[in-house]
Design an enzyme around this catalytic site. Structure first.
Site, PDB file in Angstrom:
ATOM      1  N   SER A 125      -3.577  -5.085   1.278  1.00  0.00           N
ATOM      2  CA  SER A 125      -2.390  -4.766   2.557  1.00  0.00           C
ATOM      3  C   SER A 125      -2.451  -6.267   3.516  1.00  0.00           C
ATOM      4  CB  SER A 125      -3.050  -3.868   3.309  1.00  0.00           C
ATOM      5  OG  SER A 125      -2.114  -3.659   4.792  1.00  0.00           O
ATOM      6  N   TYR A 150      -8.824   1.500   8.810  1.00  0.00           N
ATOM      7  CA  TYR A 150      -7.788   1.446   7.611  1.00  0.00           C
ATOM      8  C   TYR A 150      -7.919   0.148   7.191  1.00  0.00           C
ATOM      9  CZ  TYR A 150      -3.870   0.737   4.618  1.00  0.00           C
ATOM     10  OH  TYR A 150      -3.173   0.302   3.735  1.00  0.00           O
ATOM     11  N   LYS A 154      -9.710  -1.866   3.628  1.00  0.00           N
ATOM     12  CA  LYS A 154      -8.825  -2.826   2.691  1.00  0.00           C
ATOM     13  C   LYS A 154      -9.629  -4.167   2.535  1.00  0.00           C
ATOM     14  CE  LYS A 154      -5.364  -0.160   1.670  1.00  0.00           C
ATOM     15  NZ  LYS A 154      -5.464   0.434   0.198  1.00  0.00           N
TER      16      LYS A 154
END
Ligand code: NAD
Ligand code: WQD
Length: 343
Positions: A125, A150, A154
């Site tokens: 991302s 989150y 990643k």
């Protein structure tokens, strides 16, 4: 014919990529626990492509169930979408996110290693660029200054994959950093419609256009951007799906870990998205300006040149296409619209 295991294949980006894989001569099998999707999406993929494929209701956390999948299927490569993705929820429930995303990935990598499958495309991302990089974001910029669990999952998984490739030259991975995926398949059969009140802009606009929510809150109108509202690089999910197939083709011919931005290279403001949606749909979207949302950056978009030069991939769809296809999907979900289309 090569077989691709698609984890999270029933989800928003995974389902569109399954369609693109099937239409480009790949065989697929899907692993999903349907925690944020429905098995009906797999039927829709079949309806669009006319192709059948095996699927497994399997949680990546369940090592035994995952091992069973690798025993039953002869897999050539994996595209790994499965993960939790709600930024706010990750702040509330960090251990859930680290377990699901990081442990789930480690379980997958261990099964891959045990079965001699060492090619992986990973859903990363733009969030890994953090707060401190200048725009546009380029792949060689420093990453890891993430602002929520989150995003940290990643960045951690990217590092794990780089370490793995460093440790064993038989491993080959593609880290794909998506910007803001919206839109839907033009058939209207697959798309994005989250449960509950949406966090993201386009799903929220859909609810306002449907009349389910009264108005859109635009978070901030005093940013140093073209019109004061936040600017992002929105990309059509079908363009992303094509990007995955290009990346997969290249994966079979490369060694080591590569990283690519998947964005258009163009920034659009919240007001531009609202206006474009209104033009495409003919439906007004009432809005009010609200305070800035905590954690939001004013503006970011991709430098998309590396994917163009090395993968031969470039986004084709416009913001108008994205708005039209998102709305088409939502309209098709209503039974009366489907009947009308069938007639
Ligand atoms: P999604 O929630 O629609 O799809 C994810 C799928 O993974 C769902 O079908 C879910 O049921 C499944 N899943 C989750 N945890 C699982 C587990 N432990 N075992 C098996 N299945 C599991 O999300 P999406 O928008 O399609 O995103 C796909 C990937 O792309 C995610 O990894 C996400 O973090 C990443 N990503 C998404 C965006 C975005 O804005 N949509 C942006 C950048 C990166
Ligand atoms: C877009 C713009 C908001 C909702 C998130 C994740 C990111 C990535 C993509 C996974 C911003 C504004 C939004 C609303 C608004 N996901 N907005 N009113 O925050 O850019 O990115 O999804 O990796 O990690 O953080 O996307 O769609 O939430 O917001 O004004 O009701 O719309 O402030 O400027 P975001 P978004």
């Amino acid at each position: 014919m090569k077989t691709i295991l698609v984890t999270g294949g029933a989800g928003f980006i995974g389902s569109h990529t399954c369609v693109e894989l099937l239409q480009n001569g790949y065989r697929i099998c899907v692993v999903d626990n349907f925690c944020n999707s429905s098995p009906a999406t797999l039927d829709a993929i079949h309806e669009i492509t006319g192709k059948y494929f095996p699927s497994y209701n399997c949680d990546l956390i369940d090592e035994k169930a995952l091992a069973q999948v690798f025993q039953e299927e002869k897999i050539d490569a994996v595209i790994h979408f499965a993960g939790l993705k709600a930024v706010g929820e990750s702040v509330q429930k960090p251990t859930l996110y680290y377990r699901n995303n990081v442990t789930g990935t480690l379980n997958l990598l261990e099964q891959m290693e045990q079965n001699g499958v060492r090619r992986l495309v990973f859903s990363s991302s733009a969030t890994v660029y953090g707060e401190n990089n200048p725009i546009p974001y380029k792949e060689d910029m420093p990453t890891g200054q993430t602002t929520n669990p989150y995003g940290t999952t990643k960045a951690m998984i990217e590092q794990i994959l780089r370490d793995l490739c460093q440790s064993d030259s038989r491993w080959s991975t593609m880290l794909l950093r998506y910007f803001n995926p919206i839109g839907a398949h033009p058939s209207g059969l697959i798309g994005e419609d989250p449960n509950g009140i949406p966090n993201n802009l386009m799903p929220y606009i859909m609810r306002v256009a449907q009349g389910t929510l009264p108005y859109l809150n635009i978070f901030g109108n005093d940013y140093p951007t073209k019109d004061g509202t936040g600017v992002r690089d929105y990309i059509h999910v079908c363009d992303l799906a094509v990007g995955h197939v290009k990346a997969l083709n290249a994966l079979f011919a490369q060694e080591g870990a590569s990283v690519y931005n998947l964005g258009t290279g163009q920034g659009s403001s919240v007001l531009e998205v609202v206006k474009t949606f209104e033009q495409e749909s003919g439906v007004p979207v009432p809005y009010q300006f609200a305070p800035r949302r905590a954690g939001d950056l004013p503006e970011y978009f991709a430098d998309a040149s590396k994917a163009m030069q090395e993968l031969g991939w470039q986004a084709q769809f416009t913001l108008a296409d994205m708005c039209r296809d998102s709305w088409n999907f939502i309209k098709m979900k209503s039974p009366s619209e489907r009947e009308l289309v069938a007639k």
